[in-house]
Design a protein around this motif. Structure first.
Motif, mmCIF file in Angstrom:
data_model
loop_
_atom_site.group_PDB
_atom_site.id
_atom_site.type_symbol
_atom_site.label_atom_id
_atom_site.label_comp_id
_atom_site.label_asym_id
_atom_site.label_seq_id
_atom_site.Cartn_x
_atom_site.Cartn_y
_atom_site.Cartn_z
ATOM 1 N N ASP A 220 -45.307 18.090 24.005
ATOM 2 C CA ASP A 220 -44.795 19.299 24.662
ATOM 3 C C ASP A 220 -45.859 20.358 24.907
ATOM 4 O O ASP A 220 -45.555 21.552 25.022
ATOM 5 N N ASP B 92 -47.081 25.531 26.743
ATOM 6 C CA ASP B 92 -45.881 24.859 26.280
ATOM 7 C C ASP B 92 -45.044 24.457 27.491
ATOM 8 O O ASP B 92 -45.070 25.117 28.533
ATOM 9 N N SER B 93 -44.294 23.365 27.365
ATOM 10 C CA SER B 93 -43.458 22.913 28.485
ATOM 11 C C SER B 93 -42.523 24.012 28.960
ATOM 12 O O SER B 93 -42.308 24.196 30.165
ATOM 13 N N ALA C 39 -39.245 13.753 25.734
ATOM 14 C CA ALA C 39 -38.866 14.106 24.368
ATOM 15 C C ALA C 39 -37.584 13.361 24.032
ATOM 16 O O ALA C 39 -36.974 12.717 24.886
ATOM 17 N N GLU D 126 -31.728 17.679 21.664
ATOM 18 C CA GLU D 126 -33.117 17.694 22.116
ATOM 19 C C GLU D 126 -34.029 18.058 20.952
ATOM 20 O O GLU D 126 -33.698 18.904 20.125
ATOM 21 N N ARG E 275 -38.137 19.136 20.330
ATOM 22 C CA ARG E 275 -39.432 19.496 20.899
ATOM 23 C C ARG E 275 -40.423 19.793 19.788
ATOM 24 O O ARG E 275 -40.052 20.227 18.696
ATOM 25 N N GLN F 49 -35.082 24.234 20.097
ATOM 26 C CA GLN F 49 -35.184 22.774 20.151
ATOM 27 C C GLN F 49 -36.074 22.204 19.047
ATOM 28 O O GLN F 49 -37.054 21.520 19.301
ATOM 29 N N SER F 50 -35.706 22.452 17.776
ATOM 30 C CA SER F 50 -36.570 22.003 16.686
ATOM 31 C C SER F 50 -35.840 21.354 15.497
ATOM 32 O O SER F 50 -36.327 21.501 14.374
#
Length: 715
Positions: free
Chosen positions: A37, A123-124, A277, A327, A329, A341-342
């Motif tokens: 990412d 970052d994305s 991802a 999701e 990331r 998103q973690s």
């Protein structure tokens, strides 16, 4: 204008460049070297004596390797070049690039070969949302290596660049000074390596801890050949089908994401460039599509999603006990909790679909041990549906985001902000209960009951789930059906009002089995009516709806994945002809995209455009679009497991001709399936009244649909 871009990818690492191999992130397109990412390279421009190069040809050797054929100069008129260049790029834990320059002239030449480089470490999410960096950049030349770096507190990333031939390095790139004699060539190999800087030192992608989802191991020709060997072989008279099948297998191989839960396993990442991802919903649907071809994807998907299943209540990440992740990331914004998103759990459909995949996997493979191993996770998922997802108190699976700053408003597969609307365009309130979610919940309970009875030794629980499923089906057919229109509402509003837009979501209801048999014909009629059916496929939203836009992400485009699920559902209710129409249209569309179906394409009527129009930001490749042709093949051949046997009941369009699908893996060992296209599948033209189209479809009920003798062959 959308320029041609080239993707080269391998595991968690990928490169997006122009057709000459150059990367310039100053433009409007998401190019660069990406991993975990983060963009580790934002500029990579080759020039000779100050001149950029022009691409003659680009060869996609493998998804992890590309070769660019170039000549100096960018003029509009080509003059026979005395120099030519080959750039051969292979992605593995960064990338290696071999640059070879040929002197075709009769005189020696002095060359200054320059590679300009830069790394912004974006970052994305920063790229998508045009956000500035918050940390500090640095660059230096250390011995024979050019290093770009980024630091924000403990978050550190670096890119190391080196060359096999002597070069002059500065903080902006590399320069090679070369005298090239007549008919001679010169080459160098450049290495670009992304690094994660941890407290214990610098770590390459190949040796990252499991928390990062595994490394990006080097791919090989042998492993790709093995991938093809494991999948069934296809022989078909219709060239677009065989081309698309091969392309799908390549793309699914390219999108494999290493699993932290299963040593040596991999599951499908969602798509390139934005979604490389873990995505729970996308991985589940892709695994379902690919089950008759690549069942190993389902194994990794179940292990990975089971490992990361929710265990607590966390409003920031929208986590609940039993909920399946949406999701995951590994970039800077997730690390600093500027994005949830973690991982993030804001998906209302991945949890019931997890149970669906577990059951479907066992039906195909007979792997009873896996079902027993995942009893806890499956029960927790089924419990989530009732205990945490009935937000309206009406007995329906609904969603409402708890993270107001960065959570998803719509937590169904159409997850853009405007995808769920009334016919007049206004948006419903929250919570929202979309129709297909109820189908998934019904299917999960029915399948969960089967697993409980056959494998978990819990008949009482099986009876409970079947009773709940039956009550849900009865309630759904009462509350969602719009009698005056003859279709199911897209959703229920927070107060229980029917959201009356006509959408492709109703096709997913056929797949789940929640539709009453007497209403299936009307649902199919609406799906195949020109209001929804474009001639290539079913649009996400009908022409008559206020928010319809043929180039709107979820409000009028055609999604290959969506259509594959709809065709599967049509086949379930006996509408084999209509399923074949969708399959044929999608294979024809694929031929305009070089055999590779994009994430979505425009919903223009086929008679208007004569070819499918690209959606400007569609992911290519994209996992469930790569899986769609596989599911269409299953649907056309009528492949269904029945105990330890595979039923083959083909219904193919005439254009497909003879098809052979050889060595289909499953609990039966390996079986071949054969079919021949004997059926014209033209849809009724627009000037045929709706009543006549409805009559033609309703007459084709499951009980009266013409049946062909099942074609079985056991080893």
């Amino acid at each position: 204008m959308k320029p041609p871009l080239v993707n080269v990818l391998n595991g968690t690492t990928f490169v997006v460049s122009d057709t000459g191999g150059d990367i310039d992130a100053a433009g409007p397109h998401p190019v660069g070297l990406f991993a975990i990412d983060t963009r580790f390279l934002s500029k990579w421009i080759l020039s000779i004596n100050g001149e950029r190069l022009t691409a003659l040809s680009t060869d996609d050797l493998r998804y992890f390797e590309t070769r660019f054929f170039l000549v100096p100069g960018t003029g509009t008129v080509y003059v026979d070049a005395k120099l030519s260049v080959i750039r051969q790029r292979a992605v593995a834990n960064g990338f290696r690039e071999k640059i070879t320059i040929f002197n075709h002239g009769a005189r020696s030449v002095d060359l200054s070969i320059r590679v300009d480089a830069a790394a912004d470490f974006a970052d994305s999410f920063e790229i998508k949302d045009l956000l500035p960096k918050k940390g500090s950049h640095y660059q230096c030349v250390a011995e024979d290596t050019l290093v770009f770096g980024y630091r924000r507190e403990a978050f550190r990333r670096e890119t190391a660049i080196s060359a096999s031939m002597p070069a002059e390095l500065d903080e902006h790139g590399l320069t090679f000074t070369v005298r090239l004699e007549p008919r001679q060539d010169w080459s160098t190999e450049l290495r670009v390596e992304p690094l994660v800087v941890l407290s214990e030192g610098k770590v390459s992608l190949a040796t990252l801890p499991d928390i990062y989802g595994g490394g990006s191991g080097p791919e090989s020709y042998e492993s790709l050949d093995s991938w093809f060997h494991e999948a069934p072989h296809v022989r078909c008279e219709y060239a677009p089908l065989t081309t698309t099948y091969r392309r799908s297998l390549i793309d699914l191989a390219a999108l494999r994401f290493p699993s932290a839960a299963l040593d040596g396993g991999s599951l499908p990442a969602a798509g390139l460039p934005w979604f490389m991802a873990i995505f729970g919903r996308d991985s589940i649907f892709t695994s379902l599509q690919a089950l008759p071809f690549l069942p190993q994807l389902a194994v990794s998907t179940l292990h990975e999603l089971g490992l990361r299943q929710g265990t607590r209540t966390d409003d920031f990440r929208e986590e609940d006990p039993g909920r399946i992740i949406h999701e995951l990331r590994m970039g800077e914004m997730a690390a600093f909790e500027e994005r949830p998103q973690s991982p993030y759990y804001g998906s209302a459909d991945a949890t019931p679909l997890f149970v669906v995949l577990l059951d479907e996997y066992e039906r195909w493979t007979g792997d009873a041990q896996l079902v027993r191993d995942f009893e806890f996770e499956a029960r927790a998922a089924l419990n989530w549906i009732d205990q945490y997802a009935d937000l309206m108190g009406l007995g329906y699976l609904a969603y409402r985001r708890r993270n107001e700053s960065s959570g998803l408003e719509n937590q169904c597969w159409k997850d853009s902000w405007d995808s769920i609307s009334y016919r007049d365009g206004h948006l419903p309130g929250f919570p929202r209960a979309t129709c297909e979610l109820q189908g998934y919940a019904y299917d999960a309970k029915m399948r969960g009951a089967r697993l409980a009875r056959l494998f978990w030794n819990d008949a009482l629980y099986a009876d409970l789930l079947e009773r709940q499923a039956g009550e849900l089906k009865e309630r759904f057919n009462r509350d969602f059906w719009i009698e005056s229109e003859g279709y199911y509402a897209l959703a229920l509003d927070a107060d229980g009002t029917k959201v009356d837009a006509l959408s492709s979501n109703i096709g997913h209801l056929l797949w789940s089995g929640i539709v009453d048999d007497c209403r299936a014909g009307e649902v199919v009629r609406h799906l195949m009516d020109p209001q929804l059916y474009s001639g290539w496929g079913v649009r996400t939203l009908s022409l008559r709806d206020e928010r319809y836009n043929p180039i709107g992400y979820h409000v009028g485009t055609v999604w290959p994945f969506d259509n594959s699920i709809i065709a599967w559902g049509m086949r379930r209710y006996g509408f084999r002809h209509e399923a074949a129409v969708l399959a044929e249209g999608m294979f024809e569309a694929a031929s305009f995209f070089g055999g590779r179906l994009p994430e979505a394409f425009a919903g223009y009527d086929r008679n208007l455009t004569k070819f499918p129009v690209e959606y400007p930001t569609a992911c290519i490749p994209q996992a469930w679009s790569a899986g769609a042709p596989l599911l269409f093949m299953r649907t056309m051949l009528g492949l269904e497991p029945s105990g330890d046997h595979l039923v083959v009941d083909p219904f193919l369009p005439e254009t497909i001709g003879q098809i052979e699908l050889l060595d289909i893996p499953g609990r039966w060992g390996h079986i071949d399936a054969f079919g021949r296209g004997r059926h014209p599948v033209e849809c009724a033209p627009e000037n045929v009244p709706l009543s006549e189209r409805l009559s033609a479809i309703v007459d084709q009920t499951p009980a009266t649909a013409a049946a062909e003798t099942p074609n079985l062959r056991h080893p």
